[in-house]
Enzyme design. Structure first.
Site, short mmCIF file in Angstrom:
data_model
loop_
_atom_site.label_atom_id
_atom_site.label_comp_id
_atom_site.label_asym_id
_atom_site.label_seq_id
_atom_site.Cartn_x
_atom_site.Cartn_y
_atom_site.Cartn_z
N LYS A 113 42.44 -33.88 -28.75
CA LYS A 113 42.19 -33.11 -27.53
C LYS A 113 41.81 -31.69 -27.93
O LYS A 113 42.68 -30.88 -28.27
CB LYS A 113 43.43 -33.11 -26.63
N LYS A 201 43.43 -28.71 -20.82
CA LYS A 201 44.85 -28.76 -20.43
C LYS A 201 45.73 -28.07 -21.46
O LYS A 201 46.81 -27.57 -21.12
CB LYS A 201 45.29 -30.19 -20.17
N ASP A 254 47.88 -35.44 -17.45
CA ASP A 254 48.12 -34.84 -18.76
C ASP A 254 48.61 -33.40 -18.61
O ASP A 254 49.53 -32.96 -19.31
CB ASP A 254 46.82 -34.88 -19.56
N THR A 258 52.11 -31.83 -20.03
CA THR A 258 52.03 -30.81 -21.08
C THR A 258 52.53 -29.46 -20.61
O THR A 258 53.18 -28.73 -21.37
CB THR A 258 50.57 -30.69 -21.57
N SER A 264 55.79 -30.09 -25.64
CA SER A 264 54.41 -29.64 -25.84
C SER A 264 54.36 -28.39 -26.72
O SER A 264 54.94 -27.36 -26.39
CB SER A 264 53.75 -29.34 -24.49
#
Length: 343
Positions: A113, A201, A254, A258, A264
């Site tokens: 990501k 994100k 997501d 997160t 996270s």
């Protein structure tokens, strides 16, 4: 891919998410052989000899179908699936080094990501560039993304995810390969939306972490998340993706996980910076890569190139790279001109 009974998988990257996804794949098929490639001797020996990743997932016992090696060629030999789980900024060099060993007909699966810092390319674009010279052309690529905090999944707590690929048949095949009683994949053909939402994100998680560390309250955190998702939607649509993707598992789902979880690293990064810790010190204590640092500039510049305003992302970038104090960033967001929510 060959029949599930004979499936062989290579996972490039022995961090928490790569190791966890190896577990998922082995749990999905009792006949799958999953070989994790890693650099650190103690991690590889832990997985291969004791079925445990002592550095990233201590206390989690891996299935018998998971092993590990420090030899990428050994991991890749005969693989039907090649799973990418290295940091985004290391992907090009890692893939180029081992491109010749990627078997013809293998499907590449990205767990990453972020965007490549120098080029602003998405991961699938990097894969296609690097593997373009393959004798049979670049392989099909799928992306797995969603509310997938590795530790919870390693403990076999339930979650859902999205498997996206340009070819619906490829997405469906990868989804079948990773479907278990606790890991529920859905399919999509919106690769752009899934990848961009996954990259942004991480920045929203930093923003929420900053808000939390400053003690701004739950209303502020919710406002940052909602406005950040609106920014994400505008960028995804400008790049050819779907707004529905941002509203789904790969976007809002997501982001919720997160932004809210201390598991996270990007969230913990924001909290640490808001408390006055130096960026270098916070990163050193995270125990893994916080993709937001390298991705923030890329997202900001990509958005500017397509004419999309992203105030939340811009303030996160300023905190990470220009020394802006988190409290000043919050003040600047609150002082923006009054206007329609949809603008």
């Amino acid at each position: 891919m060959r029949a599930a009974a004979a499936r062989r998988v290579a996972v490039l990257g022995a961090g928490s998410w790569g190791t966890t996804f190896a577990q998922v794949l082995a749990d999905a098929s009792a006949h799958a052989r999953v070989v994790v490639w890693g650099r650190r001797a103690e991690v590889v020996s832990g997985i291969a000899e004791r079925s445990e990743n002592p550095a990233y997932l201590p206390g989690v016992r891996l299935p018998a179908g998971v092993t590990a090696t420090r030899d990428a060629g050994e991991a890749l030999e005969g693989a039907d699936l090649v799973v990418l789980a290295v940091p985004v900024q290391q992907l090009r060099a890692t893939l180029a080094r081992h491109a010749a060993a990627v078997p013809p007909g293998a499907v590449v699966v990205s767990l990453l990501k972020g965007l490549e810092a120098q080029t602003h390319l998405r991961v699938t674009q990097v894969v296609e560039e690097v593997l373009r010279a393959q004798p049979h052309g670049p392989p099909p690529v799928a992306v797995v993304s969603g509310p997938n905090l590795a530790r919870e999944i390693a403990e076999r707590r339930p979650t859902a995810t999205v498997v996206a690929a340009a070819d619906a048949a490829v997405a469906a095949a990868v989804a079948r390969a990773c479907s278990t009683s606790y890991f529920r994949p859905f399919t999509s053909q919106d690769v752009v939306g899934v990848e961009v939402a996954g990259a942004v994100k991480n920045l929203l998680a930093v923003a929420v972490g900053l808000s939390e560390g400053l003690g701004l309250g739950d209303n502020a955190k919710a406002s940052v998340m909602a406005r950040g998702l609106a920014e994400t939607t505008r960028l995804v649509m400008a790049l050819g993706g779907s707004a529905a993707t941002v509203a789904g598992l790969a976007g809002a789902g997501d982001a919720f996980a997160t932004c809210a979880s201390n598991l996270s690293r990007n969230h913990r990064l924001g909290v640490g910076l808001s408390r006055g810790e130096r960026l270098e010190d916070v990163l050193a204590g995270l125990g893994g890569t916080a993709e937001a640092v390298a991705t923030s500039r890329s997202v900001t510049e990509l958005a500017a190139g397509v004419g999309v305003a992203m105030p939340v992302v811009e303030q996160v970038t300023a905190v990470l790279h220009r020394g802006r104090h988190p409290r000043e960033a919050a003040a600047l967001l609150l002082s923006r001109p009054v206007g329609p929510e949809a603008a």
